[in-house]
Motif scaffolding. Structure first.
Motif, PDB file in Angstrom:
ATOM      1  N   ARG A 163       0.832  -1.201   0.000  1.00 17.58           N
ATOM      2  CA  ARG A 163       0.000   0.000   0.000  1.00 17.58           C
ATOM      3  C   ARG A 163       0.875   1.263   0.000  1.00 17.58           C
ATOM      4  O   ARG A 163       1.071   1.903   1.029  1.00 17.58           O
ATOM      5  CB  ARG A 163      -0.927   0.003   1.221  1.00 17.58           C
ATOM      6  N   PRO A 164       1.399   1.639  -1.170  1.00 13.28           N
ATOM      7  CA  PRO A 164       2.256   2.830  -1.231  1.00 13.28           C
ATOM      8  C   PRO A 164       1.501   4.137  -0.978  1.00 13.28           C
ATOM      9  O   PRO A 164       2.129   5.186  -0.811  1.00 13.28           O
ATOM     10  CB  PRO A 164       2.812   2.778  -2.664  1.00 13.28           C
ATOM     11  N   ASP A 165       0.170   4.075  -0.929  1.00 14.27           N
ATOM     12  CA  ASP A 165      -0.619   5.275  -0.641  1.00 14.27           C
ATOM     13  C   ASP A 165      -0.643   5.615   0.845  1.00 14.27           C
ATOM     14  O   ASP A 165      -1.126   6.692   1.231  1.00 14.27           O
ATOM     15  CB  ASP A 165      -2.056   5.088  -1.131  1.00 14.27           C
ATOM     16  N   ILE A 166      -0.144   4.715   1.685  1.00  6.18           N
ATOM     17  CA  ILE A 166      -0.124   4.917   3.134  1.00  6.18           C
ATOM     18  C   ILE A 166       1.325   4.936   3.600  1.00  6.18           C
ATOM     19  O   ILE A 166       2.144   4.138   3.142  1.00  6.18           O
ATOM     20  CB  ILE A 166      -0.874   3.776   3.853  1.00  6.18           C
ATOM     21  N   HIS A 167       1.643   5.846   4.521  1.00  4.94           N
ATOM     22  CA  HIS A 167       2.988   5.856   5.080  1.00  4.94           C
ATOM     23  C   HIS A 167       3.000   5.010   6.353  1.00  4.94           C
ATOM     24  O   HIS A 167       2.318   5.315   7.328  1.00  4.94           O
ATOM     25  CB  HIS A 167       3.448   7.274   5.411  1.00  4.94           C
ATOM     26  N   PHE A 168       3.769   3.932   6.314  1.00  3.28           N
ATOM     27  CA  PHE A 168       3.875   2.987   7.434  1.00  3.28           C
ATOM     28  C   PHE A 168       5.209   3.165   8.149  1.00  3.28           C
ATOM     29  O   PHE A 168       6.234   3.453   7.517  1.00  3.28           O
ATOM     30  CB  PHE A 168       3.791   1.547   6.937  1.00  3.28           C
ATOM     31  N   LEU A 169       5.191   2.933   9.459  1.00  2.63           N
ATOM     32  CA  LEU A 169       6.423   2.985  10.231  1.00  2.63           C
ATOM     33  C   LEU A 169       6.282   2.133  11.482  1.00  2.63           C
ATOM     34  O   LEU A 169       5.233   2.124  12.129  1.00  2.63           O
ATOM     35  CB  LEU A 169       6.738   4.430  10.639  1.00  2.63           C
ATOM     36  N   SER A 170       7.355   1.420  11.842  1.00  2.00           N
ATOM     37  CA  SER A 170       7.465   0.762  13.143  1.00  2.00           C
ATOM     38  C   SER A 170       8.299   1.666  14.032  1.00  2.00           C
ATOM     39  O   SER A 170       9.409   2.049  13.657  1.00  2.00           O
ATOM     40  CB  SER A 170       8.153  -0.605  13.010  1.00  2.00           C
ATOM     41  N   LEU A 171       7.782   2.005  15.190  1.00  2.00           N
ATOM     42  CA  LEU A 171       8.456   2.972  16.050  1.00  2.00           C
ATOM     43  C   LEU A 171       8.693   2.399  17.441  1.00  2.00           C
ATOM     44  O   LEU A 171       7.747   2.013  18.141  1.00  2.00           O
ATOM     45  CB  LEU A 171       7.610   4.248  16.169  1.00  2.00           C
ATOM     46  N   ALA A 172       9.957   2.366  17.844  1.00  2.00           N
ATOM     47  CA  ALA A 172      10.301   2.005  19.224  1.00  2.00           C
ATOM     48  C   ALA A 172      10.299   3.284  20.045  1.00  2.00           C
ATOM     49  O   ALA A 172      11.070   4.204  19.758  1.00  2.00           O
ATOM     50  CB  ALA A 172      11.671   1.336  19.272  1.00  2.00           C
ATOM     51  N   PRO A 173       9.446   3.373  21.065  1.00  2.00           N
ATOM     52  CA  PRO A 173       9.358   4.624  21.833  1.00  2.00           C
ATOM     53  C   PRO A 173      10.404   4.754  22.924  1.00  2.00           C
ATOM     54  O   PRO A 173      10.495   5.793  23.573  1.00  2.00           O
ATOM     55  CB  PRO A 173       7.951   4.543  22.429  1.00  2.00           C
ATOM     56  N   GLY A 174      11.183   3.705  23.170  1.00  2.00           N
ATOM     57  CA  GLY A 174      12.142   3.733  24.258  1.00  2.00           C
ATOM     58  C   GLY A 174      11.522   3.300  25.572  1.00  2.00           C
ATOM     59  O   GLY A 174      10.375   2.848  25.625  1.00  2.00           O
ATOM     60  N   LEU A 175      12.269   3.424  26.642  1.00  2.00           N
ATOM     61  CA  LEU A 175      11.791   3.018  27.964  1.00  2.00           C
ATOM     62  C   LEU A 175      10.701   3.976  28.435  1.00  2.00           C
ATOM     63  O   LEU A 175      10.816   5.188  28.292  1.00  2.00           O
ATOM     64  CB  LEU A 175      12.940   3.017  28.966  1.00  2.00           C
ATOM     65  N   ILE A 176       9.627   3.411  28.981  1.00  2.00           N
ATOM     66  CA  ILE A 176       8.503   4.201  29.484  1.00  2.00           C
ATOM     67  C   ILE A 176       8.134   3.673  30.863  1.00  2.00           C
ATOM     68  O   ILE A 176       8.063   2.458  31.074  1.00  2.00           O
ATOM     69  CB  ILE A 176       7.286   4.098  28.542  1.00  2.00           C
ATOM     70  N   ASP A 177       7.867   4.571  31.772  1.00  4.79           N
ATOM     71  CA  ASP A 177       7.534   4.178  33.136  1.00  4.79           C
ATOM     72  C   ASP A 177       6.074   3.737  33.209  1.00  4.79           C
ATOM     73  O   ASP A 177       5.177   4.527  33.491  1.00  4.79           O
ATOM     74  CB  ASP A 177       7.779   5.346  34.089  1.00  4.79           C
ATOM     75  N   THR A 178       5.837   2.466  32.936  1.00  6.57           N
ATOM     76  CA  THR A 178       4.496   1.896  32.936  1.00  6.57           C
ATOM     77  C   THR A 178       4.490   0.630  33.789  1.00  6.57           C
ATOM     78  O   THR A 178       5.506   0.225  34.347  1.00  6.57           O
ATOM     79  CB  THR A 178       4.040   1.536  31.514  1.00  6.57           C
ATOM     80  N   ALA A 179       3.330  -0.009  33.847  1.00  4.77           N
ATOM     81  CA  ALA A 179       3.200  -1.253  34.610  1.00  4.77           C
ATOM     82  C   ALA A 179       4.129  -2.336  34.081  1.00  4.77           C
ATOM     83  O   ALA A 179       4.570  -3.208  34.838  1.00  4.77           O
ATOM     84  CB  ALA A 179       1.756  -1.731  34.564  1.00  4.77           C
ATOM     85  N   MET A 180       4.448  -2.291  32.792  1.00  8.98           N
ATOM     86  CA  MET A 180       5.371  -3.273  32.222  1.00  8.98           C
ATOM     87  C   MET A 180       6.734  -3.194  32.908  1.00  8.98           C
ATOM     88  O   MET A 180       7.349  -4.219  33.240  1.00  8.98           O
ATOM     89  CB  MET A 180       5.524  -3.027  30.719  1.00  8.98           C
TER      90      MET A 180
END
Length: 242
Positions: A163-180
């Motif tokens: 689908r070249p009409d859509i811009h796709f990206l996988s993004l690593a947000p880094g460390l986040i202070d969450t329950a994980m």
């Protein structure tokens, strides 16, 4: 000026709830999906639409997405944030059914969601899948989570080819202070899985910011992310952000 439209998955807590809240604060109309209910701070806002959907149940998407989107036929941004951590440990010791659930939520559900959006004729300007550094760094202990995020990266790369009409990206947000991160610090054997010690060490420091701050950084970066090759993987921490 008409509000821009965004779809966010996994809005019940953590980064997903923060992304939805930050978009609403910026005047967007937000469509949210998650298994559990979102916090009242989201649910009570006029520009927030929500439908409960367990992404481990692919069959629910066929009814949930039309109910959520209504007459909407264009999303400026789709943020595929929902994910399943699974059990951290050695891959050889992971129960196959647990691995299957992790893959189903982190990979198969995103394929099914995008396919359903295409079937409904919903256009997407920018699609960002929340990935992880564990998708590219083989650190002992990430097991099925790392495998699933690596597969998610490839899923996004292949969709970009289709689908070249859509811009796709996988993004690593880094460390986040969450329950994980609480789970990692309290439940993981850090002596056995020493590569994960840095996560425990980062808690309470600027290296592990709260989800609200990370959400703002992601939204601020949307124009820059659009300039990266469609289908690629990026780490938010390595982008030239102001």
């Amino acid at each position: 000026m008409n509000a821009r439209h965004a779809l966010v998955t996994g809005v019940s807590s953590g980064l997903g709830a923060s992304l939805a809240g930050a978009l609403l604060d910026r005047g967007w109309l937000v469509y949210g999906l998650s298994r559990r209910l979102p916090p009242p701070s989201l649910a009570q806002q006029a520009n927030f639409r929500f439908v409960a959907c367990d992404l481990a149940r692919i069959d629910q998407l066929h009814s949930s997405l039309p109910a959520l989107l209504g007459v909407c036929r264009h999303l400026d941004v789709a943020l595929l944030n929902a994910g399943h951590l699974g059990v951290l440990g050695d891959l050889a010791e992971e129960a196959p059914l647990e691995l299957l659930r992790t893959l189903q939520v982190n990979v198969v559900a995103n394929q099914a969601l995008l396919a359903e959006l295409f079937h409904l004729g919903v256009g997407i300007g920018q699609c960002i899948a929340i990935s992880s550094g564990a998708s590219v760094n083989a650190t002992r202990g990430w097991s099925g989570y790392g495998v699933s995020k690596a597969a998610l990266n490839m899923l996004i790369a292949l969709f970009a080819e289709e689908r070249p009409d859509i811009h796709f990206l996988s993004l690593a947000p880094g460390l986040i202070d969450t329950a994980m991160q609480t789970y990692v610090a309290n439940e993981v054997d850090l002596k056995r899985f020493s590569g994960m010690q840095r996560l425990a060490d980062a808690r309470g420091t600027p290296a592990m910011p709260p989800p609200e701050l990370v959400a703002q950084r992601i939204l601020d970066a949307l124009p820059l992310l659009r300039e990266l090759p469609s289908g690629s993987y990026a780490d938010l921490r390595r982008l030239p952000l102001n």
